[in-house]
Design an enzyme around this catalytic site. Sequence first.
Site, PDB file in Angstrom:
ATOM      1  N   GLY A   1     -14.060 -81.564  40.238  1.00 32.99           N
ATOM      2  CA  GLY A   1     -13.271 -80.300  40.066  1.00 32.99           C
ATOM      3  C   GLY A   1     -14.073 -79.297  38.999  1.00 32.99           C
ATOM      4  O   GLY A   1     -14.383 -79.748  38.101  1.00 32.99           O
TER       5      GLY A   1
ATOM      6  N   ARG B   1       9.821 -69.261  31.864  1.00 34.62           N
ATOM      7  CA  ARG B   1       9.959 -69.087  33.420  1.00 34.62           C
ATOM      8  C   ARG B   1      11.250 -69.951  34.086  1.00 34.62           C
ATOM      9  O   ARG B   1      11.862 -69.366  34.986  1.00 34.62           O
ATOM     10  CB  ARG B   1       8.849 -69.628  33.895  1.00 34.62           C
ATOM     11  CG  ARG B   1       7.600 -68.607  33.555  1.00 34.62           C
ATOM     12  CD  ARG B   1       6.193 -69.502  33.922  1.00 34.62           C
ATOM     13  NE  ARG B   1       5.012 -68.283  33.696  1.00 34.62           N
ATOM     14  CZ  ARG B   1       4.020 -68.622  33.411  1.00 34.62           C
ATOM     15  NH1 ARG B   1       3.444 -69.881  33.902  1.00 34.62           N
ATOM     16  NH2 ARG B   1       3.068 -67.643  33.220  1.00 34.62           N
TER      17      ARG B   1
ATOM     18  N   LEU C   1     -10.981 -74.547  35.114  1.00 33.97           N
ATOM     19  CA  LEU C   1     -11.224 -74.201  33.540  1.00 33.97           C
ATOM     20  C   LEU C   1     -11.722 -75.766  32.928  1.00 33.97           C
ATOM     21  O   LEU C   1     -12.341 -75.579  32.041  1.00 33.97           O
ATOM     22  CB  LEU C   1      -9.910 -73.662  32.782  1.00 33.97           C
ATOM     23  CG  LEU C   1     -10.014 -71.964  33.256  1.00 33.97           C
ATOM     24  CD1 LEU C   1      -8.805 -71.486  32.793  1.00 33.97           C
ATOM     25  CD2 LEU C   1     -11.349 -71.248  32.848  1.00 33.97           C
TER      26      LEU C   1
ATOM     27  N   HIS D   1       4.606 -72.699  41.528  1.00 32.14           N
ATOM     28  CA  HIS D   1       3.381 -72.182  40.782  1.00 32.14           C
ATOM     29  C   HIS D   1       2.489 -73.090  40.027  1.00 32.14           C
ATOM     30  O   HIS D   1       1.288 -73.354  40.297  1.00 32.14           O
ATOM     31  CB  HIS D   1       3.902 -71.287  39.607  1.00 32.14           C
ATOM     32  CG  HIS D   1       2.623 -70.607  39.033  1.00 32.14           C
ATOM     33  ND1 HIS D   1       1.848 -69.801  39.629  1.00 32.14           N
ATOM     34  CD2 HIS D   1       2.599 -70.421  37.616  1.00 32.14           C
ATOM     35  CE1 HIS D   1       1.006 -69.353  38.654  1.00 32.14           C
ATOM     36  NE2 HIS D   1       1.396 -69.675  37.627  1.00 32.14           N
TER      37      HIS D   1
ATOM     38  N   GLU E   1      -4.704 -79.257  34.455  1.00 34.29           N
ATOM     39  CA  GLU E   1      -3.275 -79.323  35.120  1.00 34.29           C
ATOM     40  C   GLU E   1      -3.041 -80.604  35.782  1.00 34.29           C
ATOM     41  O   GLU E   1      -1.926 -81.212  35.860  1.00 34.29           O
ATOM     42  CB  GLU E   1      -3.205 -78.220  36.103  1.00 34.29           C
ATOM     43  CG  GLU E   1      -1.818 -78.143  36.940  1.00 34.29           C
ATOM     44  CD  GLU E   1      -1.618 -76.982  37.868  1.00 34.29           C
ATOM     45  OE1 GLU E   1      -2.503 -76.224  37.857  1.00 34.29           O
ATOM     46  OE2 GLU E   1      -0.615 -77.091  38.608  1.00 34.29           O
TER      47      GLU E   1
END
Lengths: 248, 670
Positions: free
Chosen positions: B40, B337, B43, B429, B453
């Site tokens: 991957g 959120r 970032l 999300h 993540e």
Amino acid sequence: MDMNLKLKIWRQNGANDQGKMVDYSLSDVSPDMSFLEMLDVLNEQIINEGGEPIAFDHDCREGICGMCSLYINGEAHGPDRGITTCQLHMRKFKDGDTIYIEPFRAKAFPVIKDLVVDRTAFDRIQHQGGFISVNTSGNTQDANSLPISKHAADEAMDAATCIGCGACVATCKNSSAMLFVGAKVSQYALLPQGQVEAADRVRNMVAQMDAEGFGNCTNTGACEVECPKGISLDNIARMNREFFKANI
Amino acid sequence: MALDSKVPQGPIADKWTNYKNHIDLVNPANKRNIDVIVVGTGLAGGSAAATLAELGYNVKAFAYQDSPRRAHSIAAQGGINAAKNYQGDGDSTYRLFYDTVKGGDYRAREANVYRLAEVSANIIDQCVAQGVPFARDYGGLLDNRSFGGVLVSRTFYAKGQTGQQLLLGAYSAMNRQIGRGKIQMYNRHEMMDVVLVDGKARGIITRNLVTGEVERHSAHAVVIASGGYGNVFFLSTNAMGSNVSASWKIHKKGAYFANPCYTQIHPTCIPVSGDHQSKLTLMSESLRNDGRIWVPAKLEDAQAIREGKKKPTDLSEDERDYYLERRYPAFGNLVPRDVASRAAKERCDAGFGVNATGEAVYLDFADAIKRYGREQALIHGDHNPSAEKIDKLGKEVVKAKYGNLFQMYDKIVDENPYETPMMIYPAVHYTMGGTWVDYNLMTTIPGCYCIGEANFSDHGANRLGASALMQGLADGYFVLPYTIGDYLSDDIRTGKIPTDLPEFEEAEKSVKEQINFFVNNNGTKSVDHFHKRLGKIMWNKVGMARNAQGLTEAMAEIKALREEFWKDVKVPGSADTYNEELAKAGRVADFLELGELFAKDALVREESCGGHFREESAETEGPQKGEAKRDDVNFAFVSAWEYTGEPADAILHKEQLEFNDIELKTRSYK
């Protein structure tokens, strides 16, 4: 109102296949679909009929990753402006339309399959100077110790928004990559951090651009019109200036 | 196996510094003999690959996209947090730490979060040095904006394309190392499995997505940075190719999977328009700095709007319900959120939704346009501006701040958001859950790390806006490059790992078997057919509100769907060529397992926390009535699941969370 469409799509089974346009028809296309969702529906239809789906590049589907391409009715990313193919919606077409779909064509972008092309030439240009040589250390000087005028920062940002999709190359009659390379050279040329390596950067990136087989710029300006991110032709002028400066 | 988080001793503010001072290092000459695989190039992976190569390790990096620059970090819009306190508004490392732990509803590991806050300032310095063009003020200094769940302005941004600019920064750092041969980049390659030798991660099996070739790659350590698993819902804001497979493969080989049910449903996305929908588009949370969220106050107005008989601009101020400002006066439109998403669902479920499907609320910029317009008029010396002039000047300011988002909305919805409010609705999300890692970011497989993540560690049960970019870059630039050295210092004499070991042979064989199964299965339904059905089960029963009955049903339905998938999936084309359907089939096979574990995790967690809302666990009285009810006595732990075969049989391991520096409190944004 849903539409019925005729599609003429480039099929090419691998880099060495000759390739040809193939006719498809698709019915009940919703105007709210994106262009790629229309191709999804077509592929689902092809799979159900026992065929092989059409290969096309796509990923983020929100206009930022630069993965999607397609030459639609003779225009990179299709008839709308300021967008990538994934942001093109079927409401831009009419019931009964015939749509021609081809890959981005350039010597430096060989076809991999159908509508998928190899754009790694762009990466190789960046390897030659698309960076500022600073290691990660955790004791880099404080970010605010070097003020940068808002105008320069904004202009650098405008150049940096390039998504590397290659529409400029596909559009250019010379298959030139000058808009792409110019944008990267400009981003760094406009910032104080980019000054130290400026001369080597522009020389090396231009040399690699030539080695990859991209053509030269003849100031037609089609690239600027078709660029989904509105990268300005000024960046090419700035790169030429940087190149000149580096070579005198 | 007992979970050992390996959090260092000592006061929280000194842990990371002391720890770095005492871990083993690898000398520069020896680093040349050590290989690291990074899967991957977003970032986390991109920054890790570049930094490891700068340190001298030989890095092999893998991406399924055609270039590392295209990883989905690029789509992050709003910004990146850092405790710089440039605005002098009281920010500090402690406050960023506190906000993140509270925002995560007290389900994150304190020591990791403190470290994240500590290195956040370095990220901004590093990115500026790389030439990342952050927004600046007229004095030439960096500008900030504010995000949900906090009371300071600590978010750095580059228009609405912050993720793009940060990723291009990491990509540029990678390019420098690729050019020097320190990173070997494998584009259009998918990791198919991890290879363990003597219990340690020593390599991976990949498939070249262009030629179909199955390849072996060895290394002394493997870093997984493959992002989140939101696409288990089929519709999400993730890229089409985003998948759980790398994480799931290591899970099946011994890495525990933590808190899969912690999933962020983002409040401001463009609503679903029809069955053809392939993905959902986010409208940055930064819009909530200036946009006001509302629905009609009266049911009949909502109905008239749904039927097209009224327009939102027909309603006067007192006919509107600014429900976030009403319910949460302290934070208003900038609540976190999870809170904003549930509030939108509550209004829509009650019949106040404003689009044809009844699943949309308004995000309105009319007030912001007026406010900015008046301010600009004053700056231009006009003390008595006309309404048209205010409108024109205000729109210019809004365009400068959010222009690309407004354009995106206009293109998708075919409505001009400068003139009429945007319609938005929550969508899947980000996934806070992920592979369990210790303080070193190592999984329960020795030598296998997980960053960004893809791991679980920093955001607890809910991530605050602009914290994902911060975590990805913190892990890749500043944490992993240190901690991995401590492990690799034992490998300086190991020498190159050969790829002809039986472990590689076996892993390659099973990968090829699965590929051959798919292309020879002769089923009748496409991969997407199954993926969409999985998504519907997830959204309806494991979505924004969950209950025991629905979750139990979801587990059974997903299991049945998985069985049907293996019997009836149809993968056209062959194995030895570019074949996207084949790639998708492998990813969906893993989602069909993850989905069941996800539901099981949600079922076991009989409390509401952050993005995980159990209908059985809500406040029934007092000022917090209707809000999520956490249960710290019974559930202040990380659920780390061990794979045993069927997802339903996974074994639960608990990492008890200790809060020594922050007091556990009810999370109130009122």
